[in-house]
Design a protein around this motif. Structure first.
Motif, PDB file in Angstrom:
ATOM      1  N   ASN A 213       0.114   4.250   2.662  1.00 15.12           N
ATOM      2  CA  ASN A 213       0.414   3.916   3.798  1.00 15.12           C
ATOM      3  C   ASN A 213       1.908   3.884   4.221  1.00 15.12           C
TER       4      ASN A 213
ATOM      5  N   SER B 295       0.736  -1.232   0.119  1.00 15.69           N
ATOM      6  CA  SER B 295      -0.020  -0.138  -0.079  1.00 15.69           C
ATOM      7  C   SER B 295       0.838   1.299   0.057  1.00 15.69           C
TER       8      SER B 295
ATOM      9  N   ASP C 279      -0.513  -1.993   8.130  1.00 19.20           N
ATOM     10  CA  ASP C 279      -1.487  -2.053   7.074  1.00 19.20           C
ATOM     11  C   ASP C 279      -0.768  -1.688   5.657  1.00 19.20           C
TER      12      ASP C 279
ATOM     13  N   PRO D  37      -1.602  -5.191   2.932  1.00 23.02           N
ATOM     14  CA  PRO D  37      -2.902  -5.570   3.261  1.00 23.02           C
ATOM     15  C   PRO D  37      -3.017  -7.020   3.104  1.00 23.02           C
ATOM     16  N   ASN D  38      -2.722  -7.696   2.094  1.00 27.17           N
ATOM     17  CA  ASN D  38      -2.760  -8.889   1.562  1.00 27.17           C
ATOM     18  C   ASN D  38      -1.680  -9.889   2.192  1.00 27.17           C
TER      19      ASN D  38
END
Length: 436
Positions: free
Chosen positions: A43, A40, A151, A154-155
């Motif tokens: 982030n 991300s 985060d 995320p995955n």
């Protein structure tokens, strides 16, 4: 200097090499800003803005050699550091493993095989370091104190993690390929040029952070003082890097085949800083390990608190003393591996050379060993002082953590070597024109 660059661009062959090098540098810097899949990016930028100062203490060396790409988790996040580490390991193993030592004596064919081993080791190190970086980013430990650190990825599936590691490894292989292309088709040593670009890319941001965090005259006083000290240090580094002791060597008249070679004189140039910046990299890498272990330790033990308070930044007394001693030790260690007085004396004896006042053979080897040991002392002390002086002097300046002596050593050293190569190629062009 400006005359040299004007002549370089008016010479067609050299102009093509310079433009090719600049093109490869642009590709390298572009890849340093392309995030890997699964990260991300918003982030990451939030965490960099929030806790960049804290992480630069721990990841300063790695982030320095990647040109700031490490904390941004891009495809070139590891930069050229895996290749540098692999080259150093192969160089050290050459003095231990007879097979590698035999390859070193085989000339160009042996060098090609050694280069191939270095490439394989680079890929292996990139896999390990890439896996460590991805694991750190997944756990949120890469940016301690950032609210969205967990985060960043995320995955957290196995497939996504494997894809991220492969992307970083492929990026490292691409950086290695770019460096070799610059060496073959460009100007200077490709790996050195990439290290130079990565180091120089972090300096403007660090200088501007000093200006923004300054208290006097909106930070301009701090900014000007840092620039003034930097110019003085650059002048000192140039003076020492160019300093050398020339050992005179004479060759007697000899006959090879049908040709007769008359008496000739030359010299062996021994630099004051014979080890270059390698001892500083060794010392920084070793001191990075305790801080890394403390960061990943889940327990609140006393040793973790002691390391975090006394053994992380260049302004801590224990860190400064240990770094200085390790730099001096590795300077002697690296010079003893790369400079072999017995081998040099043997080669001189085979070709009819001798040092005036010393017998060929063991007497010459002892003299060369004595001289190199005496010259290593000032070189080692110089490396330790230059590496620590900017960090200690600018410890109270915000954003000055990246203004280390390593940056100055790399930028000045690579700059001098590149200018020398451009000048030598210009001289070759002038000689060829004269012969025609």
């Amino acid at each position: 200097m400006f005359t040299v660059f004007v002549k370089a661009f008016t010479t067609p062959d050299l102009r093509k090499k310079i433009l090719f090098t600049l093109g490869m540098i642009i590709i390298f810097r572009f890849g340093a800003h392309v995030p890997i899949p699964g990260v991300s990016y918003p982030n990451v930028q939030t965490c960099i803005d929030a806790v960049e100062a804290d992480n630069s203490k721990l990841l300063g060396l790695l982030n320095l050699f990647s040109g700031g790409a490490l904390l941004q988790i891009t495809i070139f996040a590891l930069g050229i550091l895996p290749y540098i580490t692999a080259s150093i390991i192969i160089q050290l193993l050459t003095a231990v493993i007879p097979r590698l030592e035999a390859l070193k004596k085989e000339g160009q064919a042996g060098q090609a095989k050694t280069t191939q081993y270095t490439r394989y080791l680079t890929i292996g190190l990139a896999l390990l370091q890439g896996a460590g970086l991805v694991t750190t980013a997944r756990s949120g430990a890469l940016f301690t104190g950032c609210p969205v650190a967990a985060d960043i990825v995320p995955n957290k599936s196995v497939f996504t993690t494997a894809m991220m590691v492969l992307a970083i490894t492929a990026g490292t292989a691409c950086v290695m390929w770019i460096g070799e292309l610059i060496t073959d088709r460009g100007v200077g040593n490709g790996m050195s040029i990439l290290v130079f670009i990565s180091t120089a890319a972090t300096l403007p941001g660090a200088l501007w952070a000093i200006k923004q965090n300054g208290k006097i005259a909106d930070g301009w006083v701090n900014f000007a003082s840092v620039l003034a000290i930097g110019f003085v240090l650059v002048g000192l580094v140039v003076f020492v890097e160019q300093a050398q002791r020339r050992i005179p060597v004479q060759y007697t008249k000899r006959v090879i085949g049908r040709k007769s070679y008359s008496h000739s004189s030359t010299y062996i140039p021994l630099k004051v800083n014979q080890a270059g910046v390698i001892p500083v990299i060794f010392a920084s890498s070793l001191l990075y390990i305790p801080a890394l272990l403390a960061q990943f330790s889940s327990s609140d033990s006393g040793w973790k608190a002691w390391i975090e308070s006394n053994f992380v930044t260049g302004s801590d007394p224990y860190y400064v003393i240990t770094f200085f001693l390790l730099t001096v030790f590795f300077a002697f260690f690296y010079v003893s591996i790369t400079f072999n007085p017995d081998e040099i004396a043997e080669n001189m004896q085979k070709h009819g050379g001798f040092i005036p006042g010393y017998r060929a053979g063991k007497s010459t080897a002892r003299y060369l060993g004595y001289v190199i040991n005496r010259m290593t002392w000032p070189g080692a002390l110089y490396l330790g002082i230059i590496s620590l002086l900017p960090t200690v002097a600018f410890a109270s300046y915000g954003g000055a953590s990246q203004l280390s002596g390593i940056s100055i050593l790399i930028i000045v050293g690579v700059g001098l070597e590149t200018v020398k190569q451009i000048t030598s190629q210009l001289q070759q062009h002038d000689y060829s024109g004269f012969l025609r």
